[in-house]
Every structure is written in structure tokens, then in C-alpha cells.
Design a protein around this motif. Structure first.
Motif, mmCIF file in Angstrom:
data_model
loop_
_atom_site.group_PDB
_atom_site.id
_atom_site.type_symbol
_atom_site.label_atom_id
_atom_site.label_comp_id
_atom_site.label_asym_id
_atom_site.label_seq_id
_atom_site.Cartn_x
_atom_site.Cartn_y
_atom_site.Cartn_z
ATOM 1 N N THR A 261 77.504 154.793 -1.259
ATOM 2 C CA THR A 261 78.190 155.382 -2.504
ATOM 3 C C THR A 261 77.754 155.244 -3.798
ATOM 4 O O THR A 261 77.730 155.934 -4.777
ATOM 5 N N LEU B 139 78.808 163.166 -2.058
ATOM 6 C CA LEU B 139 79.915 162.008 -2.184
ATOM 7 C C LEU B 139 81.151 162.753 -1.735
ATOM 8 O O LEU B 139 81.871 161.849 -0.801
ATOM 9 N N TYR C 171 83.138 161.130 1.448
ATOM 10 C CA TYR C 171 84.929 160.871 1.138
ATOM 11 C C TYR C 171 85.695 161.390 2.433
ATOM 12 O O TYR C 171 86.184 160.502 2.699
ATOM 13 N N ILE D 251 84.130 154.401 -4.324
ATOM 14 C CA ILE D 251 83.956 155.545 -5.446
ATOM 15 C C ILE D 251 84.670 154.775 -6.872
ATOM 16 O O ILE D 251 83.773 154.822 -8.046
#
Length: 489
Positions: free
Chosen positions: A279, A291, A295, A354
């Protein structure tokens, strides 16, 4: 997702082995070999150590992961690694000195309700420092994409040595008092072994020099200390506050319940070890489409695996509590409340990774500080009235609010969203299977009843998740297993 699935799978297997050993310790050996008082005392020392660990580590375990990829040369890498190891040691000295100076006042306050803790308080900074450096050297290994060994030490090694120490108590090789000190020694051994492994991966050339981007590092580190403290406080502050209001034995009852519930978070812990550096790399390279895919995948995969674990625990909880001393039975509702909070946090995927790698993380961290005060306040209100159930409710409310705040932050600021329609399908299937199996009691001894019901739940859960294609990745894993076994669906 290749390296993620590979190391996540290994980490998940290792973590569940560790939790299996921990379950033996928690459900049987601790209550019967140590007794409630010294079991609670051991948990109190470890919880307090976990709370001060982020401060003693100075946030370097996360800082190392975030900034290591920005080091372009071997020289810069050596400087940065040296900085992350030596700085916490220098800063821990004055902190521990302050603790020694005010030791008498601190010990009087913490032992007000339970005087037994007073003689063991000095173990807290020692164990906390061992935990801190274990995490730093574990991060050292993770940035070199070697997360499995450290995870083995953390999840299996610590619990295995605790099991051996409990057996030593049973055979009177050591006393229950000595067991508390042995537990602190186990964390010291874990730190030393992990340090040597980290040095094996990357031979250190220690040189205390300040990195060129020290300002960015220190600002990030300050907020990581806040975030680490917030996360740990939300996890462990309940045990410390129970000590301040009710008899210490209640910490043992509460610890059994929370340990059972914490098994739900194992998949997240396992995947996080390898997903965090990936990440960080994706965000550093501004690959937000990749990303967003990561996720969503981490969210639904963790939801399916974590939902299965939660389902198995919830439908078997009554039988599980038939296997522990009767005085522990008041913790069943605690398992449900803590378990639901862990499940909600689980389905957020790599949400934390994140947040900690974006320039906007400060706002959420300050919100987390506010929620810590809320947690303390709720515990102060509910523990005197409802005991361990009050503490569990305070924890459920606090963690849920904190998770919601982090989710809204990622959605609003970064326009990343972890949920899909599969999220709702997964929740609905889990709820239906819970209602089907929870009220179905088998007339066998607890261990047989648990095994039989778990087998049936597993078959039903795998079937419906596979047929509804809740997770493409998990279906692919099932297909590959069936292919190797030459089974056609």
C-alpha cells in the motif's frame, strides 16, 4: 496479489496455529493452572506494556515501512535503518527516568483497588521496551518482504513459550509468581531473536546520522505515535480501567472473552503484514486505481474469512464456555460485543494502511484522540454499573465510531471505497447461517458438539460463498485445491 496471497496465506496459517495454542492457554491452562488472580495480573502487565509500547517505539515501526522505499542508495538505507533503531533508545531513557522518579505516586494510584499489582509494575516498561524493539526489527524484515518469520515469532513463538511456562507451573518447576517474570523474559527473547533475523536479512552498518528528510520523518512519526497510542488504548485500556474499579479477577474473566473475540481479527493481522508495504508503495507512486482494486479485494476477502471465523465462534459460544470454570460464564455477551466490533473493523480491508500513508492522516488521528477520551469516559460510567459487560459495551461503541470515522475519511478525501454488492450478500449469508445454527444444540460433550457443528457450518458456509461468488480470489483458491485433488464441481 501474488506475493500478497502467498505471504498472507502463510501468515494466516501461522497466526491461526498461534491462536490455537493461545486458545489452549487461555481457555484451559491459564484459568486452571494460574487461577483468576495471577492470570489477571499477567494480562494487566501485558496490556499496560502494549499501551506504552507505541511511545517507547517512537512510531519507528511504521515510519520505517513508509520511508524505507524512498531511500535510493545503500548508504541512505543504512543511515535510515540506524536512525530508526537508535532514536527510540535515546528517547526512551528520559521517559523511563521520569517513570522511576514518580514511581511511588504512580504505583499507589494503580494499586488502589488491587494492591497485588504494586510489586509488578516495574515489569511494564521493561516488557514495553521489548515489545517496541520487536516491532521495529519486525518492520525491518517486512520492508525486505520477509514477514513470515517475524509473524511466526509473534503468533506462535510467544504463545508456545507461555504454554511451556504454564506446564512448568503445573509441575511446580516454577511458581505462579515466577510465571509473571518468566512472561516478561519471553518477550525479551522474542526481541533478541527478531533482531538477529533482521540483521541476517540486512547486515547493519550503524551510523547515527540524521536522514536528509528528517523533518518529514519526525512529523510523520509524531502522528504515528498518536495513532499507535490511540489504537492500543482502544484495545487495552478496558483491562487497565477494570483494575481501577473492580476486583482484579474480573480482568481474567474479561480476558478469556476478549481473546475468543480477537480470533476474528486474525485474517486482518495476517494480511496486514504484507499489504502495508505494498500500500505504501502504491501511494508513493500515485497508483490509485491499483490501490482501489487492492482496497476492495482486501475488504471482501477479509470479510469472507473473518465472517467464517465469527460464525464458528458465535454458534459454538455456549459450548466453549462449558469448558472453562463456571465463574467465567458471564463473558458470553462480552464475546458478542467485542466480536462484532472486530468484524466491522475487519471488513474495512487495508483501510489503516491507506490512512497512515496519506498526507491527510492527521485529522483522523486527532479524532482518534477524542475517541480515546470517549472510551475512558464510557468505561468510567459503565464499569461501576455493569462490570465487564459495561467495559465491553464501551469498547464496542468506541471502536465502531473510530472505524466509521476512518472509513468516511478514506471515502471523502481519497474517493476510495471498499464495499461492493458482494459485501451485502456476505453479511446476509452470514446472518442466515447464524440463525440456522445458533439455536441448534447437540446433546454431546462440548468438544464433540463444537467439532460437529463447526464441520456443518464450514460445509454450508463454503458452499453458499462459492455458489454466490462472494470473492473471486477465494473461489480461485478453492478451484485450485479441487483441481489438485482431482475433484470436479
Amino acid at each position: 496479489m501474488g506475493i500478497v496471497l502467498n505471504q498472507s496465506l502463510k501468515n494466516t496459517i501461522i497466526t491461526y496455529i498461534g491462536f490455537g495454542i493461545g486458545a489452549i492457554n487461555t481457555i484451559y491452562l491459564y484459568p486452571f493452572f494460574l487461577g483468576a488472580t495471577y492470570y489477571a495480573l499477567t494480562n494487566y502487565v501485558l496490556s499496560a506494556s502494549s499501551i506504552i509500547m507505541p511511545l517507547l517505539a517512537f512510531g519507528m515501526q511504521n515510519t520505517l515501512v513508509k520511508f524505507y522505499s524512498q531511500c535510493k542508495t545503500e548508504q541512505e538505507q543504512s543511515q535510515f535503518l540506524s536512525f530508526t533503531v537508535l532514536l527510540p533508545l535515546l528517547l526512551s531513557i528520559p521517559l523511563i527516568s521520569i517513570g522511576i522518579f514518580f514511581y511511588s505516586a504512580i504505583s499507589d494510584f494503580l494499586s488502589k483497588e488491587n494492591p497485588i499489582v504494586k510489586d509488578y509494575l516495574w515489569l511494564i516498561p521493561f516488557t514495553g521496551l521489548c515489545m517496541a524493539y520487536f516491532e521495529i526489527f519486525y518492520a525491518w524484515a517486512r520492508v525486505h518482504m520477509h514477514s513470515v518469520f517475524g509473524n511466526f515469532i509473534k503468533e506462535v513463538g510467544l504463545r508456545s513459550f507461555s504454554l511451556l511456562a504454564l506446564i512448568a507451573v503445573y509441575y511446580n518447576w516454577i511458581t505462579v509468581i515466577q510465571f509473571v517474570y518468566v512472561t516478561a523474559g519471553i518477550y525479551f527473547i522474542a526481541f533478541i531473536v527478531t533482531m538477529l533475523y533482521a540483521f541476517y536479512l540486512k547486515k547493519p552498518e550503524f551510523q547515527f546520522s540524521v536522514p536528509h528528510n528528517v523533518k518529514d520523518i519526525m512529523v510523520y512519526t509524531f502522528f504515528i505515535i498518536l495513532s499507535g497510542s490511540v489504537a492500543t488504548l482502544l484495545l487495552d485500556i478496558d483491562k487497565l480501567m477494570l483494575n481501577q474499579y473492580i476486583k482484579i479477577e474480573n480482568i481474567a474473566y474479561y480476558s478469556v472473552a476478549t481473546y475468543i473475540a480477537l480470533v476474528i481479527s486474525v485474517p486482518s493481522r495476517a494480511m496486514h503484514q504484507i499489504v502495508y508495504p505494498i500500500t505504501a508503495k502504491l501511494m508513493h507512486e500515485d497508483k490509485f486505481e491499483d490501490l482501489n482494486v487492492l482496497y476492495k479485494k482486501t475488504s471482501i476477502n477479509l470479510q469472507v474469512v473473518g465472517g467464517f471465523v465469527m460464525l464458528c465462534i458465535f454458534v459454538n459460544i455456549k459450548q466453549l464456555y462449558e469448558m472453562v470454570p463456571a465463574e467465567y460464564g458471564g463473558g458470553i455477551l462480552v464475546v458478542f460485543m467485542i466480536g462484532l466490533s472486530k468484524y466491522f473493523d475487519l471488513i474495512l480491508g487495508n483501510n489503516n494502511a491507506i490512512i497512515f500513508n496519506t498526507k491527510y492522516y492527521r485529522a483522523v488521528l486527532f479524532l482518534g484522540v477524542i475517541l480515546v477520551f470517549l472510551t475512558v469516559g464510557l468505561n468510567m460510567i459503565f464499569i461501576p454499573i455493569y462490570g465487564i459487560l459495561g467495559s465491553a459495551f464501551a469498547t464496542l461503541l468506541s471502536i465502531t465510531l473510530y472505524s466509521l470515522a476512518k472509513l468516511m475519511f478514506v471515502v471523502k478525501r481519497l474517493h476510495l471505497y471498499p464495499f461492493t454488492k458482494q459485501t451485502l450478500y456476505s453479511m446476509a449469508l452470514t446472518l442466515v447461517l447464524f440463525l440456522m445454527f445458533y439455536f441448534w444444540q447437540f446433546p454431546f460433550i462440548p468438544i464433540i458438539a463444537i467439532a460437529l457443528k463447526s464441520i456443518l457450518v464450514t460445509l454450508a458456509y463454503l458452499y453458499v460463498n462459492y455458489k454466490f461468488v462472494i470473492s473471486i480470489e477465494i473461489n480461485e483458491v478453492i478451484d485450485s485445491v479441487f483441481k489438485k485433488l482431482n475433484i470436479k464441481l
